[in-house]
Design an enzyme around this catalytic site. Sequence first.
Site, short mmCIF file in Angstrom:
data_model
loop_
_atom_site.label_atom_id
_atom_site.label_comp_id
_atom_site.label_asym_id
_atom_site.label_seq_id
_atom_site.Cartn_x
_atom_site.Cartn_y
_atom_site.Cartn_z
N GLU A 159 25.80 -62.67 2.05
CA GLU A 159 26.70 -61.80 2.67
C GLU A 159 27.91 -61.36 1.57
O GLU A 159 28.28 -62.02 0.92
CB GLU A 159 27.63 -62.67 3.64
N ARG A 215 22.16 -77.32 -0.55
CA ARG A 215 23.22 -76.50 -1.90
C ARG A 215 23.71 -77.23 -2.87
O ARG A 215 23.68 -78.45 -2.71
CB ARG A 215 24.32 -75.83 -0.78
N LYS A 219 33.37 -70.26 -1.01
CA LYS A 219 33.98 -69.02 -1.11
C LYS A 219 35.35 -68.89 -0.70
O LYS A 219 36.27 -68.22 -1.37
CB LYS A 219 33.08 -67.81 -0.34
#
Length: 593
Positions: free
Chosen positions: A40, A298, A308
């Site tokens: 994204e 992850r 983020k």
Amino acid sequence: MSLENIETPAAAPSDFIRDIVAAHVAENKYPRIHTRFPPEPNGYLHIGHAKSICLNFGIAREFGGVCNLRMDDTNPTKEDVEYVESIQEDVNWLISAWADDKLGLKPHGKTPEAVTSNGQPDFYLPAVTGATAGLEPFYASDYFDQIYAYAVALIKKGKAFVCDLTPDETDEYRRQGKASPFRDRSVEENLDLFTRMKNGEFPDGARSLRAKIVVDAPNIWLRDPLIYRIRHAAHHHTGDKWCIYPMYDFAHCLSDYIEGITHSICTLEFEVHRPLYDWILESLGLPRPLPHQYEFARLSLTYTVMSKRKLLQLVNENSVTGWDDPRMPTISGIRRRGVPATALRAFAYNIGITKYNGLTDVAVLEHAIREDLNKRAFRRLAVLRPIKVVITNYPEGQVEELNAVNNPEQPETGTRKLPFSRELFIERDDFAEVPPPKFFRLKPGGEVRLKYAYIIKCEEVVKDAAGNIAELRCTADLDSKTGGATAGRKVKGTIHWVSAPHAVDAEVRLYDRLFTVAEPDTGADFKATLNPHSLEVIHVKCEPSLKDASPAERYQFERLAYFALDKDSAPGKLVFNRTITLKDNWAKEAHKS
RNA sequence: UGCCCGAUGGUGUAACGGUAGCACAAGUGACUCUGAAUCACUUUGUCAUGGUUCAAAUCCAUGUCGGGCAGCCA
């Protein structure tokens, strides 16, 4: 030596996802393996994304497939073109000379074609590989027309409805497993309301489109999940064409389908969404083979934050200089720090792919960087914290050109000339007036080898009025130069040096870990654990050849660390980033006593 | 709380019913005109309890612990 010359040495890795893909290849399940990397564009890519990029592009190259780069841009309020651009740059850098021929792009401005597949109407947007001119990444937002059509199809099948519940009410009903009072609206009414949603007749949050699945399913994501919401907001890619936007779950599986993705690989938190991914595609009765979702853990790294949100906070609150600050775990920060893409890929290979949520020691990353840089970096002599040395028995005004090896790991890179003269700089740490045990370096009355030059003996320590060491007066064994009569004499230490009159000045930025604790994420305030000494700027003395330093090269300042030229450099102004120190067993030894 | 997923040395991983291996880290030594690199060696492990089996890290059951989801974020 160019950076591209060194190939990733690692053999093709094996993991549970590659095992699945290999089985599909063996049974000829798909004409071609097709993965995708779908960030994204709401932040810069970090090393966790690097793991995903290496997985998805690695599978494409190992199984003769393609990996599409796709902007997963279904939320206009969080996304920006700045991020789109940085993502492209980072991906291109990371896969360069490795999987760039597997990168799937599409012609600029192109949207899905209406095609016929197996006798049915269908949408398809094929990938183009092996070129970049006139091409751009895929965008989920390019499929808004098709996704809208799929939503209408779902309504017509009686599998979606427009819901008038407020966001809070929706949450509450879903928690309780209660049916929305709007669940049984007629297809006609749903179609009418959805059209009016699209036409902008309702404010944000007034209505939503929901899939009609199971009201009280054990899996929350099957409890009539939202698939479209109203957002009167301009989108970075589609402008103000839309005021309704599809949710991730609805857009993602359909984007995969439209691009012909076979293996949709994502992280563990999407595991519970997989039944919904499958439900949407199956409910639409699509005419081509469906993509399937696979999940892996992850990356978490010690001494690092990865979210983020937190990285954005570090940038916004000026804890670092920007997304590409060399202390950041972003791909752009790591690149600026001087880490080659080959090292990052080797790291990604080394850590493997599993479903276990572990915490990887940052030492694994550091090892991959050192291993790579050791092979490729030019050796140079530079003195970070100088002490002046005068060789009292060396003629004033005399200069010798000594031969110095560029890289002992790669002798074919040759040698360069190193000037030697009467006045030198040596490293402050390489002299001790009161030496600790096992100190092999220079001390009063002691001898040490100057790399590529002479054995010297410290005869006198000259101090200034404040008692600080001003200079060392030494004598050299003038026969001990490489090739000389006493060159074979064994002295325990060899130190680096720079000829004072020939020295080139440079700024050096010494980077250290951004955080002082192994798990900065666990505390209440991660910023409280920021390392106040993560950056130290010093001015150093370099051997003259470094004035021609190139950003494409990597340098090892011998006995110290690896360095790369920073983008802040200018003609006549050298700025080096310390990528990573050499291992320092002496520091470990000295620490013991 | 419900649902889903996971657990192999200090850390990350491999072993796919048949000798628990690799990497990092740690340690010891050799070598060294980089206290780097290289080389040799060493320490440390199958979450627990049952069961199936000639044989279980692997299959089954239960438990424990850890993670994820329960946004009109992705």
